[in-house]
Scaffold this motif. Structure first.
Motif, PDB file in Angstrom:
ATOM      1  N   HIS A 275       0.814  -1.210   0.000  1.00  0.00           N
ATOM      2  CA  HIS A 275       0.000   0.000   0.000  1.00  0.00           C
ATOM      3  C   HIS A 275       0.853   1.268   0.000  1.00  0.00           C
ATOM      4  CE1 HIS A 275      -3.753  -2.216   0.457  1.00  0.00           C
ATOM      5  NE2 HIS A 275      -3.116  -2.991   1.322  1.00  0.00           N
ATOM      6  N   ARG A 333      -4.428   1.891 -10.778  1.00  0.00           N
ATOM      7  CA  ARG A 333      -4.219   0.441 -10.640  1.00  0.00           C
ATOM      8  C   ARG A 333      -4.332  -0.273 -11.997  1.00  0.00           C
ATOM      9  NH1 ARG A 333      -6.953   2.055  -6.081  1.00  0.00           N
ATOM     10  NH2 ARG A 333      -5.919   1.561  -4.099  1.00  0.00           N
ATOM     11  N   ASP A 335      -3.195  -2.516 -15.209  1.00  0.00           N
ATOM     12  CA  ASP A 335      -2.464  -3.771 -15.399  1.00  0.00           C
ATOM     13  C   ASP A 335      -1.391  -3.640 -16.470  1.00  0.00           C
ATOM     14  OD1 ASP A 335      -4.053  -5.100 -13.505  1.00  0.00           O
ATOM     15  OD2 ASP A 335      -5.580  -5.542 -15.013  1.00  0.00           O
ATOM     16  N   GLN A 360       0.740  -6.448 -10.834  1.00  0.00           N
ATOM     17  CA  GLN A 360      -0.091  -7.442 -10.156  1.00  0.00           C
ATOM     18  C   GLN A 360      -0.603  -6.810  -8.870  1.00  0.00           C
ATOM     19  OE1 GLN A 360       1.952 -11.045  -9.111  1.00  0.00           O
ATOM     20  NE2 GLN A 360       0.119 -12.071  -8.406  1.00  0.00           N
ATOM     21  N   TRP A 361      -1.943  -6.802  -8.712  1.00  0.00           N
ATOM     22  CA  TRP A 361      -2.580  -6.110  -7.583  1.00  0.00           C
ATOM     23  C   TRP A 361      -3.278  -7.113  -6.675  1.00  0.00           C
ATOM     24  CZ3 TRP A 361      -1.539  -0.963  -7.434  1.00  0.00           C
ATOM     25  CH2 TRP A 361      -1.117  -0.366  -8.619  1.00  0.00           C
ATOM     26  N   SER A 362      -3.298  -6.804  -5.377  1.00  0.00           N
ATOM     27  CA  SER A 362      -4.027  -7.633  -4.421  1.00  0.00           C
ATOM     28  C   SER A 362      -5.502  -7.255  -4.449  1.00  0.00           C
ATOM     29  CB  SER A 362      -3.468  -7.452  -3.011  1.00  0.00           C
ATOM     30  OG  SER A 362      -3.647  -6.112  -2.571  1.00  0.00           O
ATOM     31  N   GLU A 363      -6.325  -8.067  -3.796  1.00  0.00           N
ATOM     32  CA  GLU A 363      -7.766  -7.801  -3.779  1.00  0.00           C
ATOM     33  C   GLU A 363      -8.093  -6.481  -3.083  1.00  0.00           C
ATOM     34  OE1 GLU A 363      -9.768 -11.103  -2.097  1.00  0.00           O
ATOM     35  OE2 GLU A 363      -9.313 -12.480  -3.738  1.00  0.00           O
ATOM     36  N   ASP A 364      -7.273  -6.083  -2.109  1.00  0.00           N
ATOM     37  CA  ASP A 364      -7.538  -4.828  -1.398  1.00  0.00           C
ATOM     38  C   ASP A 364      -6.816  -3.645  -2.028  1.00  0.00           C
ATOM     39  OD1 ASP A 364      -4.985  -5.495  -0.737  1.00  0.00           O
ATOM     40  OD2 ASP A 364      -5.236  -5.323   1.433  1.00  0.00           O
ATOM     41  N   GLY A 365      -6.294  -3.835  -3.258  1.00  0.00           N
ATOM     42  CA  GLY A 365      -5.721  -2.717  -3.988  1.00  0.00           C
ATOM     43  C   GLY A 365      -4.246  -2.485  -3.776  1.00  0.00           C
TER      44      GLY A 365
END
Length: 537
Positions: A275, A333, A335, A360-365
């Protein structure tokens, strides 16, 4: 032994309150005294136990051991199962002593049922582990060979347990080339010189003749006398992992070879905090290809290694734009992003690159990984610049050719000549029309000499295009004279096209055409014809 009242009280108090299962058994094998703890453990009241035959309460399978301990000299310890009030059996650990003079046995029993149950559960879990675990468990001794062969060992090597027990481990599993190495390892374990541990990955044989790679972990089994009695081995089949490793190594070698042979490069970084992806101190991996583009090597002190170092190698005119695109990529965000910009090398030279970003992003951004590929576009940009220069030159030459292809000659005041050489296609016909009409207006021409001497064999369409020029010139008040060897042929085609012949003459040569125009101009006056002199009808 005579006890004073105080001592007798202490002994009785100890007997009554001790958590141990104290008892006195007479010479007839019956309980004479039991402590209250017997009731707590077995559920039997003291009255029910006193006078009862002890063997009646002992499990039939354990009575022989119990009887053997009675009457023996000294203290005897053994374990047996005792039947409780509900008919169930509990394991008790006995410690008994026989008094020959009194003919009594004094005993202390301890409830070990929880321990036995725990041990039983542990044994069951161990058996289940050995049954389902992918790790083979093998125990072997020098005298007896293999004594433990788990289910995983059966699956791994193909030999059933009854086939493996008693066999020598070396004879069963070890290829001839590895026998000496394994014998030396076993000798070290059995002698105590080797404390065991990871033996490494070795090739082994299966029942069906296959060769597999196994990772061995060995430990010496030491008895109570301190002597090594055997070796315990934990074995894991790593054949697939070895194949995957070989494929990975091959792919890595191929990748490194391709990177060395190309002008491309890769970079990659993983933020310590997903983050906070813009941490300038984040280390960035760079391939040798990128360092080559930058004119640097991994040993150079000024080689960019952190995220914050990239700004000083980007061309100053591109730095702000690249940073804005980078921030947009992070904030939105994205890709994928592609852009082109320039690097400045230490020697001041410029290198153009095309950069492809992948994220590559996580589910929480959070940003998990950010990687990119750089392609050296310097040669491409140079080629493009050279091509643009060539196209500009070609365009200039084409313009010159067009001018030469439609040379409008003012042969005399009010008289212009259009020599037609070669074929007359659509593009050239339009060009000739535009140039002719512009010249008529500019020169205020009254006469247009259309010389077709250079047209070898005009087709019908070429003649139609020339006829269109004649008609358009007539609309501007210019009389057209067609000259040339094939003028009669052109005239016939123009007449068939429906054009007016009032302002049209056909003569054999350009000389005759020019003479005609000069005579007509003299007779009609200098202002006859032309865009401004043409009478309105």
């Amino acid at each position: 032994m005579d006890l004073d009242p105080r001592q007798a009280f202490i002994y009785r108090d100890f007997f009554e309150k001790s958590p141990g299962l104290h008892c006195v058994v007479g010479s007839d094998g019956r309980f004479e005294h039991v402590s209250p703890s017997w009731t707590r453990v077995t559920g039997l009241p003291r009255e029910a136990l006193i006078g009862q035959e002890v063997l009646d309460r002992i499990h039939p399978d354990d009575r022989a051991a119990f009887v053997a301990g009675r009457g023996a000299e000294g203290e005897v310890a053994h374990e047996s199962r005792f039947r409780c009030a509900d008919g169930s059996y509990r394991w008790l650990a006995w410690s008994v002593s026989f008094d020959a003079d009194a003919g009594r046995t004094y005993g202390l029993a301890r409830d070990i049922e929880p321990e036995r149950r725990t041990a039983k559960d542990a044994a069951r879990r161990l058996a289940l582990y050995l049954e389902r675990s992918p790790v083979a468990v093998i125990e072997s001794t020098l005298q007896d060979g293999i004594v433990v062969w788990s289910a995983a060992a059966e699956r791994m090597f193909g030999h059933r347990r009854e086939e493996a027990i008693g066999k020598k481990l070396i004879d069963l599993l070890v290829p001839e080339a590895n026998v000496a190495c394994v014998r030396a390892a076993v000798a070290g374990l059995m002698s105590g010189e080797d404390a065991g541990g990871r033996f490494g990955v070795h090739e082994n044989l299966t029942k069906d003749g296959r060769r597999i790679f196994c990772e061995w972990h060995n430990a010496p089994l030491v008895g109570e006398d301190g002597e090594v009695r055997g070796v315990l081995s934990l074995v894991l089949d790593v054949s697939e992992a070895m194949r995957e490793r070989a494929r990975a190594d091959e792919n890595l070698e191929r990748y490194e070879l391709l990177m060395r042979g190309s002008k491309n490069g890769l970079w990659d970084y993983r933020p310590a905090n997903p983050h906070q992806p813009l941490d300038r101190e984040t280390l960035v991996y760079m391939s040798d290809g990128i360092l080559g583009m930058l004119g640097r090597s991994s040993e150079d002190a000024d080689a960019p290694r952190r995220l914050g170092d990239w700004g000083r190698v980007i061309h100053p005119e591109d730095a702000q734009r690249v940073m804005a695109i980078f921030l947009e990529h992070i904030q939105k965000r994205k890709d994928y992003t592609y852009l082109e910009y320039r690097f400045v090398r230490p020697d001041g030279s410029i290198v153009w690159v095309g950069s492809t970003w992948q994220s590559q992003w996580s589910e929480d951004g959070g940003l998990l990984r950010f990687a990119g590929a750089l392609v050296d576009l310097s040669e491409q940009r140079k080629t493009e610049a050279e091509l643009r220069d060539k196209l500009a030159l070609i365009e200039r030459q084409a313009g010159a050719i067009r001018q030469l292809g439609t040379p409008i000659l003012e042969v005399y005041e009010g008289v212009i000549c259009l020599p037609v050489i070669g074929e007359v296609d659509d593009a050239r016909g339009i060009q000739m029309l535009e140039a002719t009409l512009a010249a008529i207006v500019e020169k205020k021409a009254s006469f247009l000499i259309l010389d077709v001497t250079g047209v070898a064999s005009p087709d019908s369409q070429a003649v139609e295009r020339l006829s269109f020029i004649v008609r358009a010139a007539a609309l501007l008040g210019a009389e057209t004279v067609i000259t040339g060897i094939r003028a009669a042929v052109a005239l016939g085609a123009l007449s068939n096209g429906g054009s007016s012949t009032e302002h049209l003459r056909t003569l054999r040569s350009l000389k005759e055409g020019l003479a005609f125009c000069l005579r007509a101009r003299t007779l009609r006056g200098p202002n006859v014809g032309g865009p401004k002199a043409r009478p309105t009808r």
